[in-house]
Design an enzyme around this catalytic site. Sequence first.
Site, PDB file in Angstrom:
ATOM      1  N   LYS A 488      10.532 -58.777  -6.021  1.00  0.00           N
ATOM      2  CA  LYS A 488       9.587 -58.013  -6.837  1.00  0.00           C
ATOM      3  C   LYS A 488       9.456 -56.600  -6.277  1.00  0.00           C
ATOM      4  O   LYS A 488       9.919 -56.308  -5.176  1.00  0.00           O
ATOM      5  CB  LYS A 488       8.229 -58.719  -6.849  1.00  0.00           C
ATOM      6  CG  LYS A 488       7.610 -58.926  -5.474  1.00  0.00           C
ATOM      7  CD  LYS A 488       6.307 -59.704  -5.567  1.00  0.00           C
ATOM      8  CE  LYS A 488       5.692 -59.884  -4.184  1.00  0.00           C
ATOM      9  NZ  LYS A 488       4.384 -60.554  -4.236  1.00  0.00           N
ATOM     10  N   TYR A 714       0.261 -26.048   5.678  1.00  0.00           N
ATOM     11  CA  TYR A 714      -0.931 -25.783   4.872  1.00  0.00           C
ATOM     12  C   TYR A 714      -2.204 -25.799   5.715  1.00  0.00           C
ATOM     13  O   TYR A 714      -2.352 -26.616   6.633  1.00  0.00           O
ATOM     14  CB  TYR A 714      -1.053 -26.817   3.760  1.00  0.00           C
ATOM     15  CG  TYR A 714      -0.105 -26.587   2.596  1.00  0.00           C
ATOM     16  CD1 TYR A 714      -0.170 -25.419   1.837  1.00  0.00           C
ATOM     17  CD2 TYR A 714       0.851 -27.546   2.255  1.00  0.00           C
ATOM     18  CE1 TYR A 714       0.693 -25.210   0.770  1.00  0.00           C
ATOM     19  CE2 TYR A 714       1.713 -27.353   1.198  1.00  0.00           C
ATOM     20  CZ  TYR A 714       1.634 -26.181   0.462  1.00  0.00           C
ATOM     21  OH  TYR A 714       2.486 -25.963  -0.581  1.00  0.00           O
TER      22      TYR A 714
END
Length: 820
Positions: A488, A714
Site C-alpha cells: 500500500k 531563510y
Amino acid sequence: MYTVKRIADILNAATKLVNDNAPVERLLTDSRRLIFPETILFFAIVTQQRDAHNFIIDLYERGVRNFVVHPGFDITFFKNANFVFSPDTLASLQSLAAYHRQQFSYPVVAITGSNGKTIVKEWLYQLLSPGYNIVRSPRSYNSQLGVPLSIWQMSNTDTLGIFEAGISMPGEMQKLADIIDPGIGILTNIGNAHDENFISIQQKTEEKCRLFANCNMVITNGDDQSVLDIIHATSKAKLITWGSNENNSIRILSQKKKESETIVALTYQNKTHELIIPFTDDASIQNIITCTATLLHFTISIEIINERLQTLEPVDMRLQLAPAINNCALINDSYSFDIASFAVALDFMQQQNQFEQKTVILSDIPGLNSTGAYAEIIFMLKARSITKVIVIGDQWKTYFPFLKESIENVSHFIATNEFLNMYPTSHFRNEIILLKGARKFSFENIAEALQQKVHRTVLEINLTSIIHNLNQYRRILKKGVKVMAMVKASGYGSGSAEIANVLQYYKTDYLAVAYADEGVDLRKANIRLPVMVMNVDEEAFESAIQYNLEPEIYSVNIFKSFDRFLDKQGLQYYPVHIKIDTGMHRLGFGEDDMETLISLLKSSNRMVIKSVFSHLAAGEDPQEDAFTLLQAERFKEACSQIETAVGYNFIKHISNSAASARMPDLQFDMIRLGIGLYGIDSSHNKKLSLQPAATLKTTIAQLRKVKSGDTVGYNRRGKIHADAVIATLRIGYADGLRRALSNGVGRVFIRGKFAPFIGSVAMDMAMADVTNIADVEEGDEVEIFGRNISVAEVAEDCGTIPYEILTGIGQRVKRIYIEE
C-alpha cells in the site's frame, strides 16, 4: 555428455526411467529460469519455505522430462518423464557437481571472504583472460546452490576455473570445499557479515578457512597473525601474503593517491616495484593487490600486470531499472557481456511484468565468435519471448540471418554511433529495454539517449535487499506459514508495481493494498497474485470484481452492501477477508458484532472467507505484551466462532513484521510484512539481519565559502560562527526532506563523512556544512538516508516514525530499482 542413467549411477540412486539415454546438459533448481527443457535435469529442492516438487507439473507441461525428486513423490501422471529418487535432492546436486569437478585437472581458484569475492573474481577473469580460457561463477553464485551450478559449467575447453564460496552458517564450507576442490585459495578479508550466526570472529574465520584444506597455495592479507594461524592450522598450503608487515611475501611500502590512480610501492622477492592502480578507493586498492598476488603466483611479471591493470574495467555489481523516454523502462547492464551474466539480466527483465513489449539491445560477445555461443544467445532470446532485438557489432553480421528466423522484429548496426544516428528514439514506446554490451561498444551513450531526463535527486530501491529481508522473515517462520506483503501507499513510497513484481517472482503468497485503485494498478501491471483491499467502499465494488480483488469486510454495513452488490451481479462464493477488532479500535467487527456477523455468514453463500485477521495495536512493544496476548486470545475465539458457523477452514493472521519475529506463537497461518521488507526491524531483537532497501540521495549543486558572522538560508536562521564551506543540495521539502531536520537537527553523508544541515530546509534546496570534508566537490553524491544514515535515525530526528519518512518522498523524485 551425461545421460540421466549415468547421473543416476553416479548418485547410486533408484530410478524410474522411460529413456535411459536422455541427454542432460544443464541443471535447474529454479523453475522460473527454464530455457532448454529438452536437456534439463531439474532438482526438486525442499527448503523450510518452499517445496520445489510443487512446480514439477508446470515444468512437465513446458517440456522438461528429467527430474530428481524425493522417493515419496507421486509420479503417476508423468508417463513420459525420467525420475531419479533422492531423500536429499540438494545433497545429490552437490554430489553430482563434485563428481563433475573431478573430471578436470586444470587449475581451480576458490575465493572466500566477507567482502570483495565477486570483484576479485571478475578482475581476475579480466586480468588472466589473455592467457587462459576461464570458467567462473556467474555473478555471485557462491551459495550451497550456486556453487554446484557454477561448477557444472566446467568443460574441456576451459584451462582455468575461478569460483566463489560464501557461507552464512557453521558447517557450510566443508560442503563447498568438497565440490570446488581448489588448488589455489584466496581469502579477501574477514568482516562483520553474518556475525549473528557465529559464536565469534574466530569461529567464522575457521569456517571460511576450511575451503583451503587441500590447497597448494593460499593468498591473503598477512597483517593479521591470528588469521594466518588459522590458515596454518587448517591447511598445509604455502602462503602468498601481502601487507605492511615485514614478513609478508609482498610488502606494501607506500600508497600515493592521485586524482584517478594510486601508486603503490611494494617489495617482492627482494625487488622494489611500483604498481599503478587505476582506482583511488581503499576497497579497490586492496582487491587489486590481492589480484596482483594471484598473478604473481601465475608467474606474470609486474610489468605485464601494470599493462593489464590499465585496461581493468570497474565491476558494476548491480542491475538498474530506471525510467526511460516515452513511458519505457531501462535495464542498464552494459559494463560487460558474457552468456552467464546475460542469463541473469534476462531473468531480471522477466520479473518486470508491467511491460508486454520487451526489447533487448546487444553487442558482439567479446572474445567469442563461435556459432554455438551465438546460437545459445538467440535461443535464450526466443525462449524468453523477447519481442524486439537490436544487435550491434561486426560479428552479428554473420549470425543475423539466424536471429531473423527466431525473432520477428530485429535490426543490425555495425557500430553504436550508427545505431544512435539512424534509429529514432521515438521507436521506443511503452516497453522495457535491456541494454547489454561489452565496454568497448560504449553503450553508456545509448543509456544516456534513452534515460528520462529528470531531477537529480533519486530514491534507490534495492530489490536484492527486499528479497533478502523477505527471506530473513521466511527463515523464522514456522513450517507452512504464508506471507502477505503490504504494498500500500505506493509500496511505502518505493513503487507498488515494481515491488509487487519482484515479490511475485519470489513466490510471495499474498499482497495487500489500502484502496481498490492501488489494486487496479497492480492488475494493469500484470500482477497475478491474490490481492486483499483493506479499505473498500461501495464505489470500489465494481473495480474489485472486475480486477479480481479481494475486499476486507470490516463492518455489518459493508457486509450487507457487498452482499447486495454480489446478488445483483449473480455472483456466489466471492473471496473476502473478515477483519476482527480485537483492541486496535479502528476497523473490524467487535465482540458485540459477532452474533450479527455469524447470522449474516450463515444466511448467504455469496461470499467465501479466504482469511480472518486482526490488527495488533503494539506488537513491537514488549511493555504491551500482555495486551498483545489478550488480542490474540480474542482473535482465536472469534475465529473459532466463525469456523463453526461456516463449516470450513480459512487462513488466520494477526502478526505484522515485528510480532512475527518477537512472538512466533502468533504467526498462525500467515504473517503480514510491511516495513520489515524495507530493512526496518521494529522488533528490535537479534533474530533478523535486515538490509536497508531504500536510499534517498541527491547531489551538491554549489559550494560556497561563508564568513564567520554571516548567515545561511531563510530568516537568517543558519548562523555561521567560524569561516565555513556550505554545500547547497538539490533536495527540499517538496521532495520529502522534512523541515524538522533544519539547522543541525539532521545530517547527510558525503565522501565518507557526516555533515549537518544548516539553515532552514527550503522547498527545493537544503544546505549542509561541509567545512570538515576534504576534497568535497560540486556534483558529489549526498546520502539523505540509506546504509550510513538509517531511515529510523531520520525519523527519530523528525519526531516521527519510519513509515512517514518513506511514504513522504515526493513523486518528482525518480525511483531507480537495482538488483545486485
